[in-house]
Design a protein around this motif. Structure first.
Motif, PDB file in Angstrom:
ATOM      1  N   SER A  52     -39.695 -22.694  38.692  1.00 31.93           N
ATOM      2  CA  SER A  52     -39.466 -23.410  37.317  1.00 31.93           C
ATOM      3  C   SER A  52     -40.116 -24.731  37.535  1.00 31.93           C
ATOM      4  O   SER A  52     -39.605 -25.637  38.688  1.00 31.93           O
ATOM      5  N   ILE A  53     -40.611 -25.319  36.685  1.00 28.79           N
ATOM      6  CA  ILE A  53     -41.256 -26.928  36.701  1.00 28.79           C
ATOM      7  C   ILE A  53     -40.699 -27.550  35.337  1.00 28.79           C
ATOM      8  O   ILE A  53     -40.698 -27.051  34.161  1.00 28.79           O
ATOM      9  N   GLU A  54     -40.020 -28.533  35.438  1.00 26.18           N
ATOM     10  CA  GLU A  54     -39.419 -29.378  34.510  1.00 26.18           C
ATOM     11  C   GLU A  54     -40.058 -30.886  34.597  1.00 26.18           C
ATOM     12  O   GLU A  54     -40.171 -31.478  35.548  1.00 26.18           O
ATOM     13  N   SER A  55     -41.022 -31.247  33.599  1.00 26.55           N
ATOM     14  CA  SER A  55     -41.656 -32.586  33.596  1.00 26.55           C
ATOM     15  C   SER A  55     -41.057 -33.376  32.423  1.00 26.55           C
ATOM     16  O   SER A  55     -40.922 -33.080  31.362  1.00 26.55           O
ATOM     17  N   PHE A  56     -40.620 -34.469  32.913  1.00 25.47           N
ATOM     18  CA  PHE A  56     -40.157 -35.555  31.900  1.00 25.47           C
ATOM     19  C   PHE A  56     -41.130 -36.448  31.490  1.00 25.47           C
ATOM     20  O   PHE A  56     -41.613 -37.135  32.094  1.00 25.47           O
ATOM     21  N   ILE A  57     -41.308 -36.830  30.154  1.00 25.57           N
ATOM     22  CA  ILE A  57     -42.085 -38.050  29.606  1.00 25.57           C
ATOM     23  C   ILE A  57     -41.042 -39.048  29.000  1.00 25.57           C
ATOM     24  O   ILE A  57     -40.618 -38.649  27.853  1.00 25.57           O
ATOM     25  N   PRO A  58     -40.749 -40.167  29.708  1.00 25.72           N
ATOM     26  CA  PRO A  58     -39.787 -41.061  28.889  1.00 25.72           C
ATOM     27  C   PRO A  58     -40.494 -41.969  27.750  1.00 25.72           C
ATOM     28  O   PRO A  58     -41.764 -41.750  27.442  1.00 25.72           O
TER      29      PRO A  58
END
Length: 378
Positions: A52-58
């Motif tokens: 599982s991959i979670e990418s956050f864009i602020p």
């Protein structure tokens, strides 16, 4: 849900989470990317149950606005179509808006797409990991460790445990070992842990390869959290969660010879190029092997003979040869893969006989070791 985002950042994050998505899943919603929007920014999630991959864009970074959040919310969009669409949008800004019936509008310049979405509440929840036992490795070092070990994992599912890399943490030392039972790759590094815990886990080679492709070569660190059946890698704005392989990894320390009968020091690049040339004729043959023989005056002979094609013989001068005369055969593919990950201009090869495993190491560096089993031909 409605937000406007810089297209480049969206494309990059989608590329990252796509590495966890497969069309061969038994859970249809996992063929999608989950998009969640809050006041802080946008979070994209991809999963195939194993990774599982979670990418956050602020919302903003270094004083620059990346995301304008108009309305919070969430949606799951078909990953393949969403990825293809955003890569080909005409302008630098993308607006994404979700209506009541999960209808999703993607706008950029004069282009507008409508996609049918899925309810984000139906997307499986990622396991929650408590961050008790954690250590950190610099991104570039992590990528080096993966490059120097993961090529040696098994591609056969007959022994699933060998498709992973064995990570052992003990006394602030991390030892990574991969083997397919014909060769072995090992790398050791010193680490700093926040507790004296010891671990012995097996991480799927595929997980390590995919994470290595996402991380950049910077000195930033990746934090590693280990639990009973999962490992979490945390980097800047990225969470990468992988299941661990179940079972006991073989005790590989018994495979590594503690004495040798023949030892040579040789130029790494020259030896690699010589093996590469010798393998040209062996590549299509049934017995894909290269032979090495010691000669007088610190010379060695590299040869290959494929009766239906032809033969090649080449002599090389080594820096030194000590011990018994030797004739040994091995897979050129295994040898070249081992040589390509060694760091250093010279290497030390230690043989314990024509039919015993031999080890290859850079001179003056015992943190990396490659072991290869010979092929019986003599």
């Amino acid at each position: 849900m409605r937000f406007i985002i810089q297209r480049d950042r969206l494309v990059q994050s989608v590329q990252d989470v796509m590495r966890a998505i497969t069309s061969r899943t038994t859970i249809p919603i996992l063929t999608g990317i989950k998009i969640m929007v809050t006041e802080e920014g946008v979070t994209l999630t991809g999963s195939d149950s194993d990774i599982s991959i979670e990418s956050f864009i602020p919302k903003e970074e270094d004083g620059n606005e990346i995301v304008e959040v108009i309305e919070s919310g969430g949606i799951v969009l078909q990953a393949r179509f969403f990825n293809d669409i955003i890569k080909k949008l005409p302008t630098d800004l993308v607006e994404i808006q979700v209506s009541n019936h999960l209808q999703t509008i993607i706008r950029s310049g004069q282009s507008e797409f409508n996609l049918n979405g899925l309810d984000p509440d139906e997307y499986p929840h990622l396991p929650q990991i408590t961050e008790g036992n954690m250590f950190s490795i610099a991104n570039d070092l992590f990528k080096t460790i993966v490059r120097q070990t993961v090529f040696a994992v098994s591609t056969s599912e007959t022994r699933p445990i060998l498709t992973g890399v064995n990570w052992q943490v003990e006394n602030d030392k991390l030892t990574c070992v991969a083997t397919d039972s014909y060769r072995l790759a090992m790398r050791k590094i010193q680490i700093e842990t926040n507790n004296p815990a010891e671990y012995n886990i097996v991480i799927p080679g595929k997980s390590l390869s995919e994470l290595s492709k996402i991380l950049d070569d910077s000195k930033e660190t990746v934090d590693i959290v280990i639990t009973d059946n999962q490992v979490l890698f945390k980097s800047k704005n990225l969470l990468f969660l992988s299941r661990l392989l179940e079972g006991n990894y073989p005790n590989t320390s018994q495979l590594i010879p503690t004495h040798n009968k023949t030892e040579m020091i040789i130029d790494t690049k020259e030896f690699l190029q010589s093996i590469d040339r010798a393998s040209l004729l062996a590549r299509d043959g049934q017995n894909n092997v290269v032979k090495l023989s010691t000669l007088e005056n610190n010379h060695i002979e590299i040869s290959s003979n494929t009766p239906e094609i032809g033969k090649v013989i080449e002599q090389l001068k080594s820096k030194s040869i000590e011990g018994e005369d030797l004739k040994i055969s091995f897979s050129p593919k295994y040898m070249m893969e081992a040589l390509k990950v060694l760091e250093g201009t010279e290497m030390n090869i230690k043989f314990t006989g024509a039919m015993s495993p031999f080890i290859i190491q850079p001179t003056n560096d015992d943190s990396i070791l490659q072991l290869i089993l010979p092929v019986r031909t003599y």
